[in-house]
Design a protein around this motif. Structure first.
Motif, PDB file in Angstrom:
ATOM      1  N   LYS A  35     -18.371   4.008  74.395  1.00  0.00           N
ATOM      2  CA  LYS A  35     -18.149   3.892  75.836  1.00  0.00           C
ATOM      3  C   LYS A  35     -17.691   5.203  76.466  1.00  0.00           C
ATOM      4  CE  LYS A  35     -16.170   0.805  79.285  1.00  0.00           C
ATOM      5  NZ  LYS A  35     -15.819   1.840  80.243  1.00  0.00           N
ATOM      6  N   VAL A  36     -16.869   5.994  75.741  1.00  0.00           N
ATOM      7  CA  VAL A  36     -16.415   7.257  76.344  1.00  0.00           C
ATOM      8  C   VAL A  36     -17.604   8.177  76.604  1.00  0.00           C
ATOM      9  CG1 VAL A  36     -14.103   7.085  75.372  1.00  0.00           C
ATOM     10  CG2 VAL A  36     -15.871   8.291  74.085  1.00  0.00           C
ATOM     11  N   TRP A  37     -18.598   8.134  75.726  1.00  0.00           N
ATOM     12  CA  TRP A  37     -19.794   8.967  75.908  1.00  0.00           C
ATOM     13  C   TRP A  37     -20.648   8.434  77.059  1.00  0.00           C
ATOM     14  CZ3 TRP A  37     -19.932  13.514  73.656  1.00  0.00           C
ATOM     15  CH2 TRP A  37     -19.230  13.706  72.448  1.00  0.00           C
ATOM     16  N   SER A  38     -20.841   7.117  77.110  1.00  0.00           N
ATOM     17  CA  SER A  38     -21.666   6.559  78.187  1.00  0.00           C
ATOM     18  C   SER A  38     -21.009   6.773  79.548  1.00  0.00           C
ATOM     19  CB  SER A  38     -21.937   5.069  77.947  1.00  0.00           C
ATOM     20  OG  SER A  38     -20.741   4.337  77.915  1.00  0.00           O
ATOM     21  N   TYR A  48     -24.551  11.999  85.705  1.00  0.00           N
ATOM     22  CA  TYR A  48     -25.684  11.500  86.474  1.00  0.00           C
ATOM     23  C   TYR A  48     -25.320  11.352  87.959  1.00  0.00           C
ATOM     24  CZ  TYR A  48     -29.387  10.207  83.122  1.00  0.00           C
ATOM     25  OH  TYR A  48     -30.435  10.225  82.237  1.00  0.00           O
ATOM     26  N   LYS A  49     -24.130  10.791  88.228  1.00  0.00           N
ATOM     27  CA  LYS A  49     -23.763  10.458  89.604  1.00  0.00           C
ATOM     28  C   LYS A  49     -23.207  11.647  90.391  1.00  0.00           C
ATOM     29  CE  LYS A  49     -21.822   6.450  90.438  1.00  0.00           C
ATOM     30  NZ  LYS A  49     -20.894   5.294  90.361  1.00  0.00           N
ATOM     31  N   TYR A  50     -22.395  12.484  89.704  1.00  0.00           N
ATOM     32  CA  TYR A  50     -21.694  13.524  90.457  1.00  0.00           C
ATOM     33  C   TYR A  50     -21.928  14.944  89.934  1.00  0.00           C
ATOM     34  CZ  TYR A  50     -19.080   9.355  91.783  1.00  0.00           C
ATOM     35  OH  TYR A  50     -18.731   8.102  92.201  1.00  0.00           O
ATOM     36  N   VAL A  62     -26.797  16.136  80.910  1.00  0.00           N
ATOM     37  CA  VAL A  62     -26.843  14.801  80.330  1.00  0.00           C
ATOM     38  C   VAL A  62     -27.365  14.825  78.899  1.00  0.00           C
ATOM     39  CG1 VAL A  62     -28.029  12.579  80.452  1.00  0.00           C
ATOM     40  CG2 VAL A  62     -26.961  13.514  82.493  1.00  0.00           C
ATOM     41  N   LYS A  63     -28.507  15.492  78.687  1.00  0.00           N
ATOM     42  CA  LYS A  63     -29.090  15.522  77.351  1.00  0.00           C
ATOM     43  C   LYS A  63     -28.197  16.259  76.362  1.00  0.00           C
ATOM     44  CE  LYS A  63     -33.909  14.974  78.732  1.00  0.00           C
ATOM     45  NZ  LYS A  63     -35.279  15.567  78.762  1.00  0.00           N
ATOM     46  N   GLU A  64     -27.496  17.292  76.853  1.00  0.00           N
ATOM     47  CA  GLU A  64     -26.582  18.029  75.974  1.00  0.00           C
ATOM     48  C   GLU A  64     -25.426  17.133  75.531  1.00  0.00           C
ATOM     49  OE1 GLU A  64     -27.226  21.010  74.802  1.00  0.00           O
ATOM     50  OE2 GLU A  64     -29.105  20.898  75.939  1.00  0.00           O
ATOM     51  N   LYS A  94     -30.718   2.854  78.224  1.00  0.00           N
ATOM     52  CA  LYS A  94     -30.308   2.026  79.356  1.00  0.00           C
ATOM     53  C   LYS A  94     -29.817   2.885  80.515  1.00  0.00           C
ATOM     54  CE  LYS A  94     -28.863  -1.984  76.605  1.00  0.00           C
ATOM     55  NZ  LYS A  94     -27.701  -2.815  76.202  1.00  0.00           N
ATOM     56  N   LEU A  95     -29.070   3.939  80.185  1.00  0.00           N
ATOM     57  CA  LEU A  95     -28.552   4.834  81.220  1.00  0.00           C
ATOM     58  C   LEU A  95     -29.692   5.551  81.932  1.00  0.00           C
ATOM     59  CD1 LEU A  95     -25.474   6.247  79.303  1.00  0.00           C
ATOM     60  CD2 LEU A  95     -25.389   4.946  81.422  1.00  0.00           C
ATOM     61  N   LYS A  96     -30.710   5.972  81.168  1.00  0.00           N
ATOM     62  CA  LYS A  96     -31.849   6.658  81.781  1.00  0.00           C
ATOM     63  C   LYS A  96     -32.589   5.732  82.745  1.00  0.00           C
ATOM     64  CE  LYS A  96     -33.884   8.323  78.031  1.00  0.00           C
ATOM     65  NZ  LYS A  96     -34.867   9.094  77.228  1.00  0.00           N
ATOM     66  N   GLU A  97     -32.680   4.446  82.375  1.00  0.00           N
ATOM     67  CA  GLU A  97     -33.316   3.487  83.272  1.00  0.00           C
ATOM     68  C   GLU A  97     -32.474   3.259  84.528  1.00  0.00           C
ATOM     69  OE1 GLU A  97     -34.064  -0.085  81.158  1.00  0.00           O
ATOM     70  OE2 GLU A  97     -35.365   0.849  79.656  1.00  0.00           O
ATOM     71  N   GLU A  98     -31.152   3.292  84.340  1.00  0.00           N
ATOM     72  CA  GLU A  98     -30.239   3.077  85.466  1.00  0.00           C
ATOM     73  C   GLU A  98     -30.296   4.232  86.455  1.00  0.00           C
ATOM     74  OE1 GLU A  98     -25.421   2.484  86.223  1.00  0.00           O
ATOM     75  OE2 GLU A  98     -26.250   2.263  84.192  1.00  0.00           O
TER      76      GLU A  98
END
Length: 590
Positions: free
Chosen positions: A525-528, A535-537, A543-545, A568-572
């Motif tokens: 979860k800390v990574w996600s 992604y947001k800010y 992101v990939k790094e 899932k994050l990439k889809e979001e």
């Protein structure tokens, strides 16, 4: 069925529109099929039970139709032969089932109910039971069901005795069989106004000999005998034997006290039993019985158990409707104070709920009782809560803090409820002391405590001291070992709420970097959360790094899970613009 029976049944069904013609044909086909299976030994018990249910429903339907016709036409002249035909068929099907399959209590009970509702079959039922009871049945309840029916419904004590006797041949150690057999004798003793006392006494003597030393079985016999009023001599013998045989058992004294409470007074001097309707007498004799038992030379462990029985019964009495009278209230209040104090003095008061009850209901200082309690049961969170809450409710802060410190020393890692009480109190009354308490709690050497208090301290600080002081406090709390993930996530949430002129991208990114490095081996979860932030800010390029870093840092067994989370994050966050255009960028610190 005879041809006449078949014709009569069809005529009734057609005349009164019970069944349509095709339904009647199907019913008869089902009957024939089942009869063939029975003849060939191929029928199952479920098939028989299903058909019995069908026939019973048909019987009920026909009976209702007959009743309806009689009422509407105001006549009693209606052919009821159909009821006999259906009842005979049902009886025959039960007979087949009992002969072909092991008899079970449920099916036997249903058969008895069927016969009881059809007066023509009362005798047939007894005849069937008489045949069945000569066989072995694996379930003792079958014998009990049959015997109980003969005694209760047929008033046939001899058949009941015979069935119990048959059952006990095969189930010699089944206590329930013995108890129900004894219960029949007790009821018969009342019915005969004592004439069968010798039989009941003989049965009782055999039972206590067979189950020698089984005090709980003795109690069961007493409970049955004491239900009826006209068997006093039998009751007296059972109580007398109980007192003689089990005088050195705390369970016996508890049982004796309970029957005294219910009005059955046993005089140990005369060894006689009588019933007293005056409930005040019952209460006084109950209390005296416990006190007499405590004077006996019982082993210490058993005596402590008796103290607990006594205390529980005192509480039960004080909660009952019998406390309406002032005289009994005064008596029980005095009894409570004396009993609890003596139990405490004898080191027999070992339950926190007993001390709490005493403190709440005493006419003296409740806090003194609670202080005694925490000395006896140091590890009771509930007692410490009550003691501290008592002091704080009277604004005795000094005493409250003293009790808090003692409680924390005693409970250590289990002391969080005490911290919560004092934090809540100081938050409303002494904010400076609250900061000192938060500081102590943050450094308290048990993670169960400081993991909760450190984030709370941070939340309190941002409200009362602002974000700049809170950032300094975070650095101090961060260095306390072991690290607390909630501390980081709380600080990140504070930084997010700052306006754009104050919130700095670099600050939040640094916090995510630290939390991932500290907890990232086992926490996806800390990574996600970190990736979602970028992604947001932040920067999509990072992101990939971050994802690659997560795969290097996480334990091998978590990497596939992280890969799925990343998808899932990439889809979001669909990456429409790889150049980061349109991203809200927060100015970095220089």
């Amino acid at each position: 069925m005879s041809a006449d029976d078949v014709e009569s049944e069809i005529h009734f069904m057609k005349t009164y529109s019970i069944l349509k013609w095709d339904e009647l044909i199907k019913l008869n086909d089902d009957r024939k099929s089942l009869n063939q299976k029975i003849t060939l030994g191929l029928a199952t018990k479920d098939e028989l039970l299903k058909q019995i249910k069908v026939e019973l429903n048909m019987l009920d339907t026909c009976q209702l139709k007959i009743d309806q016709e009689m009422k509407e036409n105001n006549t009693v002249y209606i052919n009821t032969e159909i009821l006999t035909i259906l009842s005979n068929r049902i009886n025959d099907m039960y007979n087949n089932m009992f002969l072909l399959f092991p008899v079970e209590k449920t099916s036997l009970t249903e058969y008895i109910e069927f016969c009881s509702n059809n007066t023509l079959f009362i005798t047939k039922c007894s005849n069937m039971l008489n045949t069945l009871m000569l066989r072995y049945h694996s379930d003792p309840e079958v014998y009990i069901t049959a015997a109980t029916y003969e005694f209760d419904d047929r008033n046939d004590v001899d058949s009941a005795r015979q069935y119990f006797s048959e059952g006990l041949k095969y189930h010699k150690n089944c206590k329930r069989l013995y108890v129900e057999e004894f219960w029949v004798e007790v009821q018969h003793l009342e019915k005969t106004a004592g004439a069968s006392l010798s039989i009941a006494m003989g049965k009782y003597r055999n039972l206590i000999k067979h189950f020698e030393g089984d005090i709980k079985f003795h109690f069961i016999l007493l409970d049955r005998a004491i239900k009826l009023s006209a068997v006093r001599e039998l009751q007296c013998n059972i109580v007398r034997d109980m007192v003689r045989k089990y005088r050195h058992s705390e369970l016996m004294w508890q049982k004796l006290a309970k029957i005294h409470f219910d009005g059955f007074i046993y005089h140990q001097e005369t060894e006689q039993l009588h019933y007293d309707k005056n409930y005040i007498s019952g209460i006084r004799n109950c209390i005296k019985t416990y006190e007499d038992g405590l004077k006996e030379n019982l082993p210490l462990k058993n005596k402590h158990k008796l103290w607990n029985f006594y205390i529980d019964h005192v509480i039960e009495i004080r909660k009952s409707y019998r406390m309406k009278k002032e005289t009994i209230r005064n008596f029980m209040n005095e009894t409570m104070e004396r009993t609890f104090q003596e139990a405490h003095n004898n080191k027999a008061l070992r339950k926190s709920e007993h001390y709490i009850y005493w403190a709440k209901n005493t006419n003296k200082d409740g806090h003194r009782i609670l202080r005694k309690a925490v000395e006896v049961i140091e590890d009771s969170v509930e007692l410490w809560i009550h003691l501290i809450s008592y002091y704080l409710s009277y604004d005795c802060l000094e005493m409250g803090i003293e009790a808090f410190q003692a409680g924390v020393r005693a409970l250590t890692s289990k002391s969080m409820p005490l911290w919560e009480i004092l934090i809540l109190y100081l938050g409303n009354t002494h904010p400076k002391l609250l900061q000192q308490l938060y500081h102590e709690g943050s450094h308290f050497p048990f993670p169960e405590i400081n993991f909760i208090i450190r984030p709370e301290y941070l939340e309190w600080s941002v409200v009362h001291n602002g974000i700049l002081s809170t950032r300094e406090l975070f650095i101090e709390l961060r260095d306390i070992k072991p690290e607390c993930k909630q501390l980081y996530t709380t600080m990140i949430s504070f930084e997010h709420t700052q306006n754009s002129g104050i919130t700095k991208l670099r600050t939040i990114r640094k916090l995510y970097n630290d939390v991932c490095n500290t907890f990232g081996q086992t926490d996806i979860k800390v990574w996600s959360d970190c990736i979602r932030f970028e992604y947001k800010y932040g920067s999509h390029k990072l992101v990939k790094e971050i994802y690659k870093a997560s795969l290097l840092c996480l334990e091998p067994y978590l990497r596939n899970v992280m890969a799925k989370e990343f998808e899932k994050l990439k889809e979001e966050f669909v990456e429409d613009d790889p150049k980061d255009e349109g991203v809200i960028v927060i100015d970095d610190d220089e």
